[in-house]
Design an enzyme around this catalytic site. Structure first.
Site, PDB file in Angstrom:
ATOM      1  N   CYS A   1      -2.596  20.753  -4.577  1.00  0.00           N
ATOM      2  CA  CYS A   1      -3.901  20.188  -4.233  1.00  0.00           C
ATOM      3  C   CYS A   1      -4.488  19.301  -5.315  1.00  0.00           C
ATOM      4  CB  CYS A   1      -4.897  21.316  -3.949  1.00  0.00           C
ATOM      5  SG  CYS A   1      -4.211  22.717  -3.074  1.00  0.00           S
TER       6      CYS A   1
ATOM      7  N   HIS B   1     -14.019  20.851  -6.587  1.00  0.00           N
ATOM      8  CA  HIS B   1     -12.878  21.058  -5.684  1.00  0.00           C
ATOM      9  C   HIS B   1     -13.398  21.612  -4.357  1.00  0.00           C
ATOM     10  CE1 HIS B   1      -8.638  21.314  -4.872  1.00  0.00           C
ATOM     11  NE2 HIS B   1      -8.720  22.607  -4.548  1.00  0.00           N
TER      12      HIS B   1
ATOM     13  N   HIS C   1      -9.722  19.517   3.686  1.00  0.00           N
ATOM     14  CA  HIS C   1      -8.888  19.602   2.480  1.00  0.00           C
ATOM     15  C   HIS C   1      -7.649  18.744   2.698  1.00  0.00           C
ATOM     16  CE1 HIS C   1      -6.861  20.794  -1.002  1.00  0.00           C
ATOM     17  NE2 HIS C   1      -7.157  22.095  -1.043  1.00  0.00           N
TER      18      HIS C   1
ATOM     19  N   SER D   1      -4.714 -53.443   1.634  1.00  0.00           N
ATOM     20  CA  SER D   1      -5.252 -54.586   0.895  1.00  0.00           C
ATOM     21  C   SER D   1      -5.592 -54.170  -0.540  1.00  0.00           C
ATOM     22  CB  SER D   1      -6.459 -55.157   1.629  1.00  0.00           C
ATOM     23  OG  SER D   1      -6.885 -56.369   1.045  1.00  0.00           O
TER      24      SER D   1
END
Length: 955
Positions: free
Chosen positions: A163, A298, A338, A599
Site C-alpha cells: 500500500c 493513510h 483504498h 517585378s
C-alpha cells in the site's frame, strides 16, 4: 526555517486517474465537494475507473494483439506518465536530460484471466505463450516499459511495498535526484483491476460491509478497495526555477522505514515503526511538527489501522511546542477507496493541491470521531466540510503518511511554493496556440478542451499558455493552431478550429514577393515595434540606403502619407519591408525552398536567394526607382480580360502606343504606357463591359519607355556581382527557374525591367512543385490572389504575411495568424525565437487519448469505421443565397457556404468589382455596397449580415 533548503525538490507535474475522476482536476473537484467515487451494488463496493481496459494502443505504437497482453495497470500508468510530463510542460519524448521512472503496481489476476481465455478460445497464436503474457504483466517491467516507449534514459526502478508503494517511489525518486542519477523524475504507482469481484466482506475483516470508507469516524468498519493511478514529476527546485517550470509545491523532506519485528504480526502496523519514519522525515526537512497545518493520513478506516496511525502521529506532533491552531487530519480514501499501490500518490496529490490552492478538502462520511483515537493531544481535527487554510505567517505546509502492508512506511513533507510571477510581456501581444495529435479526431478534441480551459481559467497568462504548447508538446501529424491577443479570442478561434476542416499539408515553402502597387503608408509598423528580428532587418536596410542616399530616412519614407505617389519612396520602402518580413520568417526557422518575385519583388527574391547581397539589392532598387521616376508621365492599367478581348475593345491606334507589361493570369493583364493613352484604353475597355483598375504606379514600367533610360540602367547593373543562388529562384521574366547563366548575368536586370512580367507562367512553374506552401512576403494579398486564380491552382495552402490596408487588423496579429496557419500545414516554426520576454511553463489539459477496450474477451483487431460523409453547407436565408451565387459566378466555384472567404478562394479587387456590381443589381442601391465593404466582410455569411443591416432586407 524561512524557506526550502538546497535539497528541496519541486513538484512540476501532476497526473492521475481515480474513481470518478479522469484526471487530477476532476479529483480535486470531487474532493472539495465530498463526492464519493465508489461504485456500489448488491454484491458490495469498489472504486472503479471509467473504462479501465481502454487504451490508445496505436498512439504508443502497440499492435492490438500486443496491447491485449499488457496488464491494464501498465497501460494506464503509461498514459499517466505521458500526461504528467505534459503537465510539467515537456514534450514527453523529448525531455532534456536524464528522466528517471520510479513506480510500482498492484497484484491482479489479469494474466491468469488472459491465459484462461487463450486456452478456451481459438486465439492462441494471437495472444502468444505464457512467457509473452507474463512479459506484458510482470510488475518488473512497469517502469522500464514507460522508459522504452517515452525514450527516457534515467533509472527505471520498480518499487513494491504494497500500500505504500507509490509514496516510497516518491522518496526513492527524491534520492535519485539528490544523487544525480537523473535530472527529472516520474514517481507514482497504479493498481487497476478490470473486473474486480465486489464483496461486502473479506476473510481478513478489512473491507467495510457498508461499502463506505469512513476514516477516523466512530462508524468506521473497514476500507473499500479501488483502482487508481498517479504520477508526480519531480525536479530539484533550483533547476525548476531556472527552467521556468510551474511549481505546484515543494517537497522539503521525506523518509521511509520498516516496522521490523516490533509488531504483533506480519500484517499488523507498529506505532514505533511509524514514529521513526515520521521523525526521520522532519529531520530531513529541517521543520518541526508545529509547522504542519494538515496531515493527509493513510486513513484506511480499519479498526486497527487508524488508531495505530494516530498514535504514531501523536508521539511526534504532540511532543512539539503547543500549536495556535489544530492540525487538520484527512484521508482521500473516504472518496476514492483504498487504491493499494496508488494510495500514497493519491494522498500526495491531495496534499499538493491543498497547499497550492489554500483549501483543505473534507473527509467524506465523517460525522463523529472514533473514540479509539486520541485527537486531543496535538490536537488533530477532522474537517467534514471544505475549509480555507488558516491564515499564517509562512508558507502552507502539509505532511503525507503512507503505510504498507508488511511494514514499509513513508512520510513526505509538502510546502507551498511562494515564488512570485516572472516578468511577462509589457503589453498584450498576439499569441500562437498550437495543437497536434495522432488523429484528426484527437486534435479536434484537444482544441475543444483547450478552448474550455481558456474560458474557465481566466487567470492564466496567454503568453505562458502559448509557450507551453509551443515548446512542451509532442509534434504529431494532425495539427491545428490559432492566433489571438486575448484568452477569450483564443477560445473562440480554437472552437472554430475544432469544427473546421484540416489544412492541406505542406512539406516546403515558397516565398512570393509582390511588386509595386501593394505598398501603403505604415506597412509593417507593428512588427517594427514588436519583433526585434524585423526591426534589425529594417535597420540593415536603412544603413544600406544611407550609404547611397545619406539624408534618407527609411522609416519616415515608409510612414509617409504620400508613399504611394512617390516612385522612389514606394520602391525603396516596399523592398525594405519585404526584406524585413522575409528576415523575420527566417529568424523563426522558416526557410524558403523556392522564391519568386513580381517585378520589383524579384529584386527581394534575388537577395533572399543569395544571388545579390542586401547592399547590392538596395543600391539597384535606388537606381531603378530614380530612373523610373525620370520617365515621361505614364501609368499602368490592370485589365480583367485576355489578349483577344483587349484587342477587340481598344482601338488599334491606342493599343499600339501601349505595351503588355504584365501577364498575371489568363484573364488578368496590365497595360503600360503614356498616361493619356492608358486613359483612352481604360475608357474603351469600360465601355465594352471589361473591369479595369489604374495601379498605384506613377511610371510606365515594363514598357518601351524604359528604352530611354536603358543606358543608365545598364551602367547601374554593371556594378552588381551576382552569385549562384542558394535557393531555387523562379524568374517572373521568363516564367521558369533561372539558369546558372541568367543568374550570373547582371544585364538580366535590364531585360527584366523592360520586358513583360510573365507572372502567370512563373506561378505555373511554382505550382508544379507538389506540397509547396505559398507564402506571400510583403503587404497585402495581391500575389496570393493571383496564385489562387491560376488555372493550375490545386487548393494548396496560400498565406499572406501582412494585412491589406483595408483589413481591420494589426500587422502583429496578421503575422501571428500566418505563423499559426503555416505551422498547421506541417511546416516547422522555431517557437523559441518567437518570444521576446521570459515565459514559463504552465499546466494545461493533457492529450485526449482515444483507443478502445483491450481485454480477454475483446476482439484483437477492431473493424475500421467508414468515414462519415461531409455535411453540406447550409444557407440561412435568401440574402446569403444571393451573396453565395454572386461569389460563385465571379469566382467560378460552386457550392459555397457561409464560412467561405472571398479572398481565400482567389478573389481580388478586380473580381470584387464584378461581385459588387452583381450584388447591387440584385439587391438595389440601398445595399450601399462598395469594394471596400467586401474587404471588411470577406465571407458569404459576414457580407450577408452586413447587407441585411444596411439594406433592410429580410430572410
Amino acid at each position: 526555517m524561512t524557506g526550502p533548503g538546497p535539497d528541496a525538490v519541486a513538484v512540476v507535474g501532476l497526473a492521475g486517474r481515480f474513481p470518478g475522476a479522469a484526471n487530477v482536476d476532476e479529483l480535486w473537484r470531487n474532493l472539495l465537494a465530498g463526492t464519493d467515487g465508489i461504485t456500489r451494488d448488491g454484491r458490495g463496493a469498489f472504486g472503479m475507473l471509467d473504462s479501465p481496459a481502454r487504451f490508445d494502443a496505436a498512439f504508443f505504437g502497440y499492435s492490438p494483439a500486443e496491447a491485449i497482453t499488457l496488464d491494464p495497470q501498465h497501460r494506464v500508468l503509461l498514459e499517466c506518465a505521458w500526461h504528467a510530463l505534459e503537465n510539467a510542460g515537456h514534450d514527453p519524448r523529448a525531455v532534456p536530460g536524464r528522466v528517471g521512472v520510479y513506480a510500482g503496481t498492484g497484484q491482479t489476476d489479469y494474466p491468469e484471466k488472459l491465459i484462461a481465455h487463450r486456452d478456451s478460445a481459438p486465439a492462441r497464436l494471437e495472444l502468444g505463450s505464457d512467457y509473452v503474457i507474463r512479459l506484458g504483466s510482470a510488475v518488473d517491467f512497469a517502469t522500464s516499459r514507460i522508459s522504452h516507449r517515452l525514450r527516457l534514459t534515467g533509472p527505471a526502478v520498480t518499487v513494491q511495498t504494497a500500500c505504500s508503494t507509490s509514496l516510497v517511489a516518491v522518496h526513492t525518486a527524491i534520492q535519485g535526484l539528490l544523487a544525480g542519477d537523473c535530472d527529472l523524475a516520474l514517481a507514482g504507482g497504479a493498481t487497476v483491476r478490470i473486473d474486480p469481484e465486489l464483496s461486502g466482506q473479506d476473510e481478513a475483516g478489512l473491507v467495510a460491509p457498508s461499502g463506505q470508507c469512513r476514516p477516523f469516524d466512530a462508524k468506521a468498519e473497514g476500507t473499500v478497495p479501488g483502482n487508481g493511478a498517479g504520477f508526480v514529476v519531480l525536479r530539484m527546485l533550483d533547476d525548476a526555477l531556472a527552467a521556468g517550470d510551474f511549481v505546484h509545491a515543494v517537497l522539503t523532506g521525506s523518509a521511509i522505514g520498516n516496522d521490523g519485528g516490533d509488531r504483533i504480526g506480519f500484517t499488523a502496523p507498529s506505532v514505533q515503526g511509524q514514529e521513526r519514519t515520521i521523525r526521520a522525515a522532519f529531520d530531513a526537512s529541517g521543520l518541526r511538527p508545529r509547522d504542519i497545518g494538515y496531515v493527509q493520513a493513510h486513513g484506511t478506516a480499519t479498526p486497527l489501522g487508524d488508531p495505530i496511525e494516530v498514535a504514531a502521529l501523536n508521539r511526534v506532533y504532540a511532543g512539539d511546542a503547543p500549536r495556535e491552531e489544530p492540525c487538520l487530519l484527512g484521508s482521500v480514501k473516504s472518496v476514492i477507496g483504498h487504491t493499494d499501490a496508488a494510495a500514497g500518490v493519491a494522498g500526495l496529490l491531495t496534499a499538493i493541491l491543498a497547499v497550492r490552492e489554500g483549501v483543505i478538502p473534507p473527509t467524506a462520511h465523517f460525522s463523529d470521531p472514533n473514540p479509539e483515537l486520541d485527537l486531543t493531544a496535538v490536537p488533530f481535527e477532522v474537517n467534514a466540510e471544505t475549509v480555507p487554510w488558516p491564515a499564517g505567517h509562512g508558507p502552507r505546509r502539509a505532511a503525507v503518511n503512507s503505510l504498507g502492508l508488511g511494514g514499509t512506511n513513508a512520510h513526505v513533507i509538502v510546502e507551498q511554493h511562494l515564488a512570485g510571477e516572472p516578468p511577462g510581456p509589457t503589453a498584450a501581444e498576439p499569441e500562437v496556440l498550437v495543437l497536434s495529435a495522432a488523429t484528426d479526431g484527437a486534435v479536434r478534441t484537444a482544441a475543444s478542451r483547450l478552448a474550455e480551459h481558456l474560458r474557465r481559467d481566466t487567470g492564466g497568462r496567454l503568453a505562458d499558455i502559448a509557450f507551453t504548447l509551443q515548446t512542451g508538446r509532442a509534434r504529431l501529424p494532425h495539427r491545428r493552431a490559432a492566433a489571438a491577443p486575448t484568452a477569450e479570442a483564443a477560445a473562440a478561434a480554437l472552437t472554430r478550429q475544432a469544427a473546421g476542416a484540416a489544412p492541406p499539408p505542406a512539406s516546403s515553402v515558397a516565398f512570393v514577393f509582390p511588386g509595386q502597387g501593394c505598398q501603403h503608408p505604415g506597412m509593417g509598423a507593428d512588427l517594427d515595434h514588436g519583433r526585434p528580428a524585423y526591426a534589425a532587418a529594417l535597420d540593415e536596410c536603412a544603413a544600406a540606403l544611407r550609404r547611397r542616399l545619406p539624408d534618407a530616412d527609411l522609416r519616415r519614407m515608409i510612414s509617409s502619407p504620400g508613399l504611394s505617389s512617390d516612385m522612389v519612396a514606394s520602391q525603396i520602402g516596399l523592398f525594405a519591408v519585404e526584406w524585413a518580413t522575409a528576415s523575420l520568417w527566417r529568424s523563426l526557422g522558416v526557410e524558403p525552398d523556392l522564391v519568386l518575385g513580381h517585378s520589383l519583388g524579384a529584386v527581394t527574391a534575388a537577395c533572399v536567394a543569395g544571388n545579390l547581397s542586401l547592399e547590392e539589392g538596395m543600391g539597384y532598387v535606388v537606381d531603378r526607382a530614380r530612373l523610373l521616376a525620370s520617365l515621361p508621365a505614364g501609368t499602368m492599367l490592370a485589365v480583367a480580360a485576355g489578349d483577344e478581348e483587349i484587342a477587340a475593345a481598344v482601338p488599334v491606334a491606342t493599343l499600339g502606343e501601349l505595351d503588355l507589361a504584365v501577364v498575371n493570369s489568363p484573364r488578368n493583364r496590365v497595360l503600360s504606357g503614356p498616361a493619356h493613352h492608358v486613359e483612352a484604353a481604360a475608357a474603351a475597355l469600360t465601355g465594352a463591359g471589361i473591369d479595369v483598375r489604374t495601379l498605384r504606379v506613377a511610371a510606365p514600367a515594363h514598357s518601351r519607355q524604359i528604352d530611354t533610360v536603358a543606358g543608365e540602367l545598364a551602367t547601374a547593373v554593371a556594378h552588381l556581382n551576382p552569385r549562384p543562388p542558394a535557393t531555387r529562384w523562379i524568374s517572373d521574366h521568363t516564367g521558369s527557374e533561372l539558369s546558372a547563366a541568367q543568374a550570373a548575368d547582371p544585364h538580366y536586370w535590364v531585360a527584366h525591367a523592360r520586358g513583360t512580367v510573365r507572372f502567370a507562367d512563373a506561378v505555373g512553374t511554382l505550382l508544379a512543385s507538389p506540397d509547396t506552401l505559398v507564402l506571400e512576403v510583403g503587404p497585402g494579398h495581391t500575389a496570393s490572389a493571383l496564385v489562387r486564380q491560376h488555372p493550375d491552382y490545386d487548393g494548396r495552402a496560400v498565406l499572406t504575411s501582412l494585412p491589406h490596408p483595408a483589413d481591420d487588423k494589426s500587422s502583429h496579429l496578421h503575422f501571428a495568424e500566418a505563423a499559426a496557419a503555416l505551422w498547421s500545414t506541417g511546416i516547422e516554426v522555431d517557437w523559441t525565437a518567437w518570444h521576446s520576454s521570459p515565459r514559463r511553463r504552465v499546466p494545461l489539459p493533457g492529450y485526449p487519448f482515444e483507443g478502445r477496450e483491450f481485454g480477454p474477451s475483446a476482439p484483437a483487431v477492431p473493424r475500421r469505421a467508414a468515414a462519415a460523409p461531409k455535411a453540406p453547407g447550409k444557407r440561412r436565408d435568401d440574402v446569403e443565397a444571393v451573396v453565395a451565387e454572386a461569389f460563385s459566378r465571379v469566382l467560378g466555384i460552386d457550392g459555397l457556404t457561409a464560412e467561405d472567404d472571398f479572398f481565400e478562394l482567389g478573389g481580388d479587387s478586380l473580381i470584387a468589382t464584378r461581385a459588387v456590381a452583381l450584388l447591387t443589381e440584385q439587391l438595389g442601391p440601398r445595399a450601399e455596397l462598395t469594394v471596400r465593404t467586401l474587404f471588411g466582410t470577406r465571407t458569404v455569411g459576414a457580407l450577408a449580415a452586413r447587407l441585411r443591416e444596411t439594406a433592410g432586407t429580410s430572410a
